[in-house]
Design an enzyme around this catalytic site. Structure first.
Site, PDB file in Angstrom:
ATOM      1  N   ARG A   1       0.847  -1.210   0.000  1.00  0.00           N
ATOM      2  CA  ARG A   1       0.000   0.000   0.000  1.00  0.00           C
ATOM      3  C   ARG A   1       0.875   1.250   0.000  1.00  0.00           C
ATOM      4  NH1 ARG A   1      -3.004  -4.066   2.295  1.00  0.00           N
ATOM      5  NH2 ARG A   1      -4.848  -4.448   0.986  1.00  0.00           N
TER       6      ARG A   1
ATOM      7  N   ASP B   1       0.140  -6.848  -3.509  1.00  0.00           N
ATOM      8  CA  ASP B   1      -1.282  -6.626  -3.289  1.00  0.00           C
ATOM      9  C   ASP B   1      -1.808  -5.814  -4.474  1.00  0.00           C
ATOM     10  OD1 ASP B   1      -3.886  -6.207  -1.897  1.00  0.00           O
ATOM     11  OD2 ASP B   1      -2.739  -6.893  -0.163  1.00  0.00           O
TER      12      ASP B   1
ATOM     13  N   HIS C   1      -6.557 -10.027  -4.562  1.00  0.00           N
ATOM     14  CA  HIS C   1      -5.627  -8.906  -4.381  1.00  0.00           C
ATOM     15  C   HIS C   1      -4.612  -8.860  -5.536  1.00  0.00           C
ATOM     16  CE1 HIS C   1      -6.897  -7.742  -0.306  1.00  0.00           C
ATOM     17  NE2 HIS C   1      -7.093  -9.030  -0.103  1.00  0.00           N
TER      18      HIS C   1
ATOM     19  N   GLU D   1      -9.877 -12.687   1.328  1.00  0.00           N
ATOM     20  CA  GLU D   1     -10.712 -11.673   0.667  1.00  0.00           C
ATOM     21  C   GLU D   1     -10.793 -11.878  -0.839  1.00  0.00           C
ATOM     22  OE1 GLU D   1     -10.151  -8.044   3.857  1.00  0.00           O
ATOM     23  OE2 GLU D   1      -8.773  -8.109   2.167  1.00  0.00           O
TER      24      GLU D   1
ATOM     25  N   TRP E   1      -6.913 -13.737  11.565  1.00  0.00           N
ATOM     26  CA  TRP E   1      -6.994 -12.297  11.781  1.00  0.00           C
ATOM     27  C   TRP E   1      -8.382 -11.856  12.222  1.00  0.00           C
ATOM     28  CZ3 TRP E   1      -9.835  -8.773   8.640  1.00  0.00           C
ATOM     29  CH2 TRP E   1     -10.441  -9.344   7.501  1.00  0.00           C
TER      30      TRP E   1
ATOM     31  N   TRP F   1      -0.526  -2.582   8.592  1.00  0.00           N
ATOM     32  CA  TRP F   1      -1.078  -2.322   7.257  1.00  0.00           C
ATOM     33  C   TRP F   1      -0.902  -0.832   6.966  1.00  0.00           C
ATOM     34  CZ3 TRP F   1      -2.015  -6.513   4.555  1.00  0.00           C
ATOM     35  CH2 TRP F   1      -2.350  -7.704   5.222  1.00  0.00           C
TER      36      TRP F   1
ATOM     37  N   GLU G   1      -2.135   1.452   4.535  1.00  0.00           N
ATOM     38  CA  GLU G   1      -2.976   2.415   3.828  1.00  0.00           C
ATOM     39  C   GLU G   1      -2.830   3.813   4.430  1.00  0.00           C
ATOM     40  OE1 GLU G   1      -5.413  -1.480   3.481  1.00  0.00           O
ATOM     41  OE2 GLU G   1      -3.966  -0.562   4.847  1.00  0.00           O
TER      42      GLU G   1
END
Length: 552
Positions: free
Chosen positions: A145, A174, A246, A311, A378, A453, A455
């Site tokens: 990210r 990703d 991803h 995801e 997670w 993470w 972001e």
């Protein structure tokens, strides 16, 4: 001696102190002496001549280290008298941790890059006997990210080692960027490593962007350097190539590996889940086998390799006649079963290369994973318990309290975070294997790992702020278990972080220049409470279609 983080198993203090002589010597077997010298680099200690000859028994010298085969590989004992420091270690990692304990017993200036004049390098007398509670004590760094230059990775390795943390999980790929050179598939780093812009939206529905390009990648030589640097500090690098979802950055470079080869993709410029997904076909598997081999060859011995599996939006698989035909030819009932087959096939490949596969918890739901696949739950402790009961080793990675992209406080002074709040008290109170678990389930817990993470972590300064001192609490949990003595020891430990140059979040709140303010980095009013996130994730672990996207 009471200000050690993480706290040791046993500690006895006796009168007196020992004074190190900078540029003195440390004696013993070379493979044990060198880690001690790494930990005490500020003292510029030299190896004794017998150590260079590979002596197994430490000669009589003021500072010496010897091997004790009755100790575990990470265990150590340190005895300090006014005349000498004696270290017994089960292996190089134990010797390093003995050195890190001695470093904490020295003045905080021992955490500077160079010795300050006039410092008295003395430590109190006593005895420390220590060994870790868990084998896996880690930190996850998302470099997709926001890319973190090599210098930040090496610096993080140093900080992990100083806290007796021994795993660096690098999230290398990703939707928002591919971060490692590939000589076999060069478009991965030539095309997939950069994006034209990055979202600055603070909530769903916003469309604001920073129109500056963002990117970067590590060369394979960089990976070799990072891995060697980490090994010298008892840290194992765990690479992650997150598949089959991803996949925007991969497919921007090589659309032929997508569910629809005719569809064109771009490196994603916003956060959230993308429907971009790799095709679970032989050509894709051959592609990933080649890339995995490049990464493992660069890293050297790679005992663990993370393949993601989280995801995944499987609609494109169901809509593709080719993929659906492949599923039926394999005798699989659903796209979810095909997802599990794909990950197992990759895990088999990694096993042949000498690596053990690691996945996020969505990947284990079908029950088709290799038995030796490690699961990172997670979405909470309950899904972790289910994975452990199914016979998988697990590493505790729950959003609460180990996702450090959540703010430390629900305060308008905090910089922008994904939500509120994960406090240092929350981390210190965490139990990776709850008392309600059976002995068999608890025995499957390899350890714990905090997640960074990125972001909302754009650079090294923000990384420092999010990671520390919550990372100190995570180290206490993974090494010692329980918060006993942690909070009392923290003020002295923060002085060590100051000397190191860590821009941590002060316990009283952010410094003026660390505050979010009213601009793009400002705290989001009405940020989602982490408790609400955890309730929703717990619900989702019991829903039938566990391969659907779990967070936007």
């Amino acid at each position: 001696m009471t200000d050690l983080i993480p706290s040791p198993r046993t500690l006895d203090v006796t009168p007196g102190s020992f004074e190190f002589t900078p540029r003195g010597t440390v004696s013993g077997p070379a493979d044990l002496v060198d880690p001690v010298r790494v930990a005490l680099a500020v003292l510029d200690l030299d190896r004794d001549g017998m150590a260079r000859a590979g002596a197994e028994t430490a000669p009589e010298a003021p500072v010496s280290v010897e091997r004790d085969r009755n100790l575990g590989p990470e265990a150590y004992a340190v005895s300090v008298t006014p005349e000498a420091v004696r270290i017994a270690a089960g292996g190089p990692a134990g010797a390093l941790y003995a050195g890190q304990t001695l470093r904490q017993l020295l003045p905080a200036a021992a955490f500077r890059a160079s010795a300050l004049p006039g410092v008295r390098w003395s430590i109190p007398c006593g005895r420390v006997e220590d060994a870790p509670r868990y084998a896996w004590r880690g930190a996850h760094l998302d470099v997709s990210r926001h890319f973190m230059p090599k210098r930040e990775v090496l610096r993080l390795v140093d900080l992990l080692a100083a806290h007796k943390l021994n795993r660096l999980h690098l999230h290398l790929a990703d939707d928002q960027g591919w971060r490692v050179e590939s000589r076999a598939y060069p478009l991965l780093h030539e095309v997939g490593s950069h994006r034209a812009r990055t979202t600055t939206a603070r909530s769903r529905g916003e469309t604001s962007f920073d129109d500056s390009p963002h990117g970067g990648h590590y060369s394979l030589d960089d990976l070799t350097e990072i891995a060697a640097y980490a090994r010298a500090r008892a840290v194992t690098v765990v690479p992650e190539i997150d598949v089959p979802g991803h996949a925007s950055a991969i497919l921007a470079a090589y659309p032929r590996f997508g569910a629809d080869p005719a569809e064109r993709h771009e490196v994603l410029d916003r956060w959230g889940i993308s429907p971009a997904i790799l095709a679970p076909l032989p050509a894709t598997i051959a592609f990933l086998e080649t890339v995995f081999a490049e990464v493992t060859e660069a890293l050297g011995a790679t005992p663990y390799f993370h393949i993601g599996g989280d995801e995944c939006v499987l609609d494109a698989w169901a809509a593709s006649p080719v993929i659906d035909g492949h599923r039926r030819a394999l005798g699989l009932a659903t796209p979810g079963d095909l997802h599990a087959w794909f990950l197992r096939r990759l895990a088999d490949t990694l096993a042949a290369q000498g690596s053990r596969a690691v996945v996020w918890d969505e990947a284990f739901v079908s029950g088709m994973l290799r038995e030796d696949t490690i699961v990172m739950p997670w979405r909470g402790v309950e899904v972790g318990r289910r994975a452990a009961a199914a016979g998988h080793d697990i590493v505790a990675t729950p959003v609460f309290p180990l996702y450090f992209d959540y703010a430390e406080a629900a305060s308008a002074e905090e910089p922008l975070a994904i939500g509120d709040a994960v406090t240092i008290e929350d981390v210190a109170a965490f139990e990776p294997a709850p008392a309600s678990w059976s002995p068999e389930e608890a025995g499957r817990v390899l350890g714990a790992q905090f997640q960074l993470w990125t972001e909302r972590i754009p650079d090294g300064r923000a990384l420092d702020y999010r990671a520390w001192p919550r990372g100190c609490a995570a180290a206490q949990v993974a090494w010692s278990g329980g918060a006993g003595g942690f909070h009392a020891a923290l003020p002295a430990h923060l002085a060590r972080l100051d000397a190191f140059g860590v821009e941590y979040r002060p316990p009283a709140g952010p410094l003026p220049w660390q505050r979010g303010g009213t601009g793009a980095r400002g705290h989001r009013p009405g940020a989602v409470p982490v408790s609400r996130v955890m309730r929703r994730l717990e619900e989702m672990t019991h829903e039938a279609d566990s391969t659907r996207p779990s967070l936007g």
